[in-house]
Design a protein around this motif. Structure first.
Motif, mmCIF file in Angstrom:
data_model
loop_
_atom_site.group_PDB
_atom_site.id
_atom_site.type_symbol
_atom_site.label_atom_id
_atom_site.label_comp_id
_atom_site.label_asym_id
_atom_site.label_seq_id
_atom_site.Cartn_x
_atom_site.Cartn_y
_atom_site.Cartn_z
ATOM 1 N N GLN A 121 56.065 10.673 -18.403
ATOM 2 C CA GLN A 121 56.029 9.376 -17.733
ATOM 3 C C GLN A 121 55.845 8.205 -18.696
ATOM 4 N N PHE A 122 55.484 8.480 -19.930
ATOM 5 C CA PHE A 122 55.057 7.415 -20.838
ATOM 6 C C PHE A 122 56.079 6.281 -20.957
ATOM 7 N N LYS A 123 57.345 6.604 -21.164
ATOM 8 C CA LYS A 123 58.350 5.566 -21.409
ATOM 9 C C LYS A 123 58.594 4.676 -20.195
ATOM 10 N N ARG A 124 58.259 5.165 -19.015
ATOM 11 C CA ARG A 124 58.474 4.376 -17.797
ATOM 12 C C ARG A 124 57.250 3.560 -17.398
ATOM 13 N N LEU A 125 56.109 3.846 -18.017
ATOM 14 C CA LEU A 125 54.862 3.200 -17.620
ATOM 15 C C LEU A 125 54.695 1.814 -18.227
ATOM 16 N N ILE A 126 54.213 0.893 -17.417
ATOM 17 C CA ILE A 126 53.778 -0.411 -17.922
ATOM 18 C C ILE A 126 52.346 -0.299 -18.426
ATOM 19 N N VAL A 127 51.511 0.341 -17.655
ATOM 20 C CA VAL A 127 50.122 0.549 -18.075
ATOM 21 C C VAL A 127 49.556 1.747 -17.324
ATOM 22 N N ARG A 128 48.590 2.394 -17.950
ATOM 23 C CA ARG A 128 47.838 3.473 -17.303
ATOM 24 C C ARG A 128 46.352 3.200 -17.527
ATOM 25 N N ALA A 129 45.579 3.265 -16.454
ATOM 26 C CA ALA A 129 44.140 3.005 -16.528
ATOM 27 C C ALA A 129 43.399 4.131 -15.812
ATOM 28 N N SER A 130 42.172 4.393 -16.234
ATOM 29 C CA SER A 130 41.375 5.440 -15.592
ATOM 30 C C SER A 130 39.905 5.191 -15.850
ATOM 31 N N GLY A 131 39.077 5.817 -14.999
ATOM 32 C CA GLY A 131 37.633 5.696 -15.150
ATOM 33 C C GLY A 131 36.928 6.909 -14.564
ATOM 34 N N ASN A 132 35.611 6.934 -14.696
ATOM 35 C CA ASN A 132 34.811 8.093 -14.287
ATOM 36 C C ASN A 132 33.648 7.656 -13.388
ATOM 37 N N GLU A 133 33.148 8.654 -12.651
ATOM 38 C CA GLU A 133 31.920 8.507 -11.854
ATOM 39 C C GLU A 133 31.968 7.312 -10.896
ATOM 40 N N VAL A 138 45.005 4.833 -12.302
ATOM 41 C CA VAL A 138 46.057 3.950 -11.796
ATOM 42 C C VAL A 138 47.206 3.935 -12.804
ATOM 43 N N SER A 139 48.410 4.192 -12.313
ATOM 44 C CA SER A 139 49.618 4.104 -13.131
ATOM 45 C C SER A 139 50.492 2.998 -12.556
ATOM 46 N N VAL A 140 50.974 2.127 -13.439
ATOM 47 C CA VAL A 140 51.823 1.011 -13.008
ATOM 48 C C VAL A 140 53.165 1.114 -13.713
ATOM 49 N N SER A 141 54.238 1.060 -12.934
ATOM 50 C CA SER A 141 55.591 1.058 -13.478
ATOM 51 C C SER A 141 56.412 0.021 -12.720
ATOM 52 N N ALA A 142 57.688 -0.083 -13.076
ATOM 53 C CA ALA A 142 58.554 -1.016 -12.370
ATOM 54 C C ALA A 142 58.734 -0.625 -10.909
ATOM 55 N N LEU A 212 35.038 -0.612 -10.033
ATOM 56 C CA LEU A 212 34.989 0.587 -10.862
ATOM 57 C C LEU A 212 35.485 0.219 -12.257
ATOM 58 N N MET A 213 34.765 0.668 -13.280
ATOM 59 C CA MET A 213 35.113 0.320 -14.658
ATOM 60 C C MET A 213 35.802 1.489 -15.350
ATOM 61 N N GLY A 214 36.636 1.164 -16.333
ATOM 62 C CA GLY A 214 37.321 2.201 -17.089
ATOM 63 C C GLY A 214 38.071 1.625 -18.277
ATOM 64 N N CYS A 215 38.996 2.412 -18.797
ATOM 65 C CA CYS A 215 39.778 2.026 -19.970
ATOM 66 C C CYS A 215 41.261 2.108 -19.643
ATOM 67 N N ALA A 216 42.079 1.428 -20.444
ATOM 68 C CA ALA A 216 43.519 1.423 -20.191
ATOM 69 C C ALA A 216 44.281 1.219 -21.482
ATOM 70 N N ALA A 217 45.588 1.479 -21.404
ATOM 71 C CA ALA A 217 46.492 1.234 -22.532
ATOM 72 C C ALA A 217 47.877 0.942 -21.973
ATOM 73 N N LEU A 218 48.604 0.088 -22.662
ATOM 74 C CA LEU A 218 49.969 -0.215 -22.257
ATOM 75 C C LEU A 218 50.854 0.993 -22.476
ATOM 76 N N GLY A 219 51.821 1.183 -21.592
ATOM 77 C CA GLY A 219 52.754 2.291 -21.704
ATOM 78 C C GLY A 219 53.992 1.917 -22.496
ATOM 79 N N GLY A 220 54.940 2.838 -22.517
ATOM 80 C CA GLY A 220 56.137 2.639 -23.312
ATOM 81 C C GLY A 220 57.057 1.560 -22.794
ATOM 82 N N ALA A 221 56.902 1.146 -21.538
ATOM 83 C CA ALA A 221 57.736 0.100 -20.977
ATOM 84 C C ALA A 221 57.200 -1.293 -21.265
ATOM 85 N N ARG A 222 56.074 -1.376 -21.962
ATOM 86 C CA ARG A 222 55.470 -2.684 -22.254
ATOM 87 C C ARG A 222 54.739 -2.611 -23.593
ATOM 88 N N ASP A 223 55.113 -3.495 -24.537
ATOM 89 C CA ASP A 223 54.433 -3.546 -25.836
ATOM 90 C C ASP A 223 53.374 -4.624 -25.825
#
Length: 223
Positions: A121-133, A138-142, A212-223
């Motif tokens: 899914q990486f190349k299609r993702l705009i961003v992926r975020a996740s958290g714990n407890e 959450v995955s965001v794409s076009a 809810l708090m967590g971390c995220a990173a941009l996916g391959g569809a967004r630099d």
């Protein structure tokens, strides 16, 4: 027949002015190259083997990234490969060969190198975020926003994206009687359970529930 001499005289100042225009042979720098792959140590330095490639690139990272310290924290042994998602510029050696990567941006650093390189899914993702407890992702794409939580059916929603001047991003959805807001802020973030490193801090707001708090990173569809 008298027009030509008049035009010639009028153009003289313009032609003369062209001689004063500055000229530079400096070429614009190429855009940073984004790569994902296995990160290991060899002979005391970090080496990247890009996903699905045979070549290996020694890397040098900007001090502000703190990459060597992050690697040491995640690695259980120097032989354990980590998955890394980064960007930088290739540097040439004396022979003109591209032999080293100068890293200036770190998107993700985590265990599970094989799994990271085989993320379909990486190349299609705009961003992926996740958290714990409690756990959430959450995955965001076009195509839309997908909210996943343990024990709950995945929720697919349309969204509106907003970019703020400070580099923050928001993805907001109001559909099916639900309001979902994902806020992303630039800043290093460490997953509280896995220790994985992301370059964005995430906050998920579901209706009127506590955020809810967590971390995220941009996916391959967004630099």
């Amino acid at each position: 027949m008298r027009i030509a001499p008049v035009l010639a005289v009028a153009l003289l100042p313009l032609l003369g002015g062209c001689q004063w225009l500055p000229w530079s042979a400096k070429q614009p720098e190429p855009a940073p190259l984004r790569l994902q792959g296995e990160l290991t140590r060899s002979a005391g330095e970090l080496v990247l083997q890009p996903c699905h490639q045979q070549r290996s690139l020694p890397i040098t990272a900007e001090d502000s990234l703190g990459l060597p310290y992050a690697v040491a924290r995640l690695q259980q042994s120097e032989q354990q490969p980590l998955f890394v998602d980064l960007a930088g510029r290739l540097q040439e050696d004396a022979s003109g060969e591209q032999s080293r990567l100068r890293v200036n941006r770190l998107y993700r650093l985590q265990q599970g190198a094989h799994q990271g390189c085989n993320d379909a899914q990486f190349k299609r993702l705009i961003v992926r975020a996740s958290g714990n407890e409690p756990g959430w992702a959450v995955s965001v794409s076009a195509l839309g926003m997908m909210l996943e939580r343990p024990g709950v059916e995945p929720l697919a929603l349309p969204y509106v994206e907003e970019r703020l001047p400070d580099g923050s991003l928001s993805f907001t959805s109001e559909a099916d009687g639900r309001r979902v807001e994902l806020w992303l802020t630039p800043g290093r973030c460490v997953d509280s359970m896995s220790g994985a490193l992301g370059h964005l801090q995430a906050r998920l707001q579901l209706d009127r529930q506590p955020p809810l708090m967590g971390c995220a990173a941009l996916g391959g569809a967004r630099d």
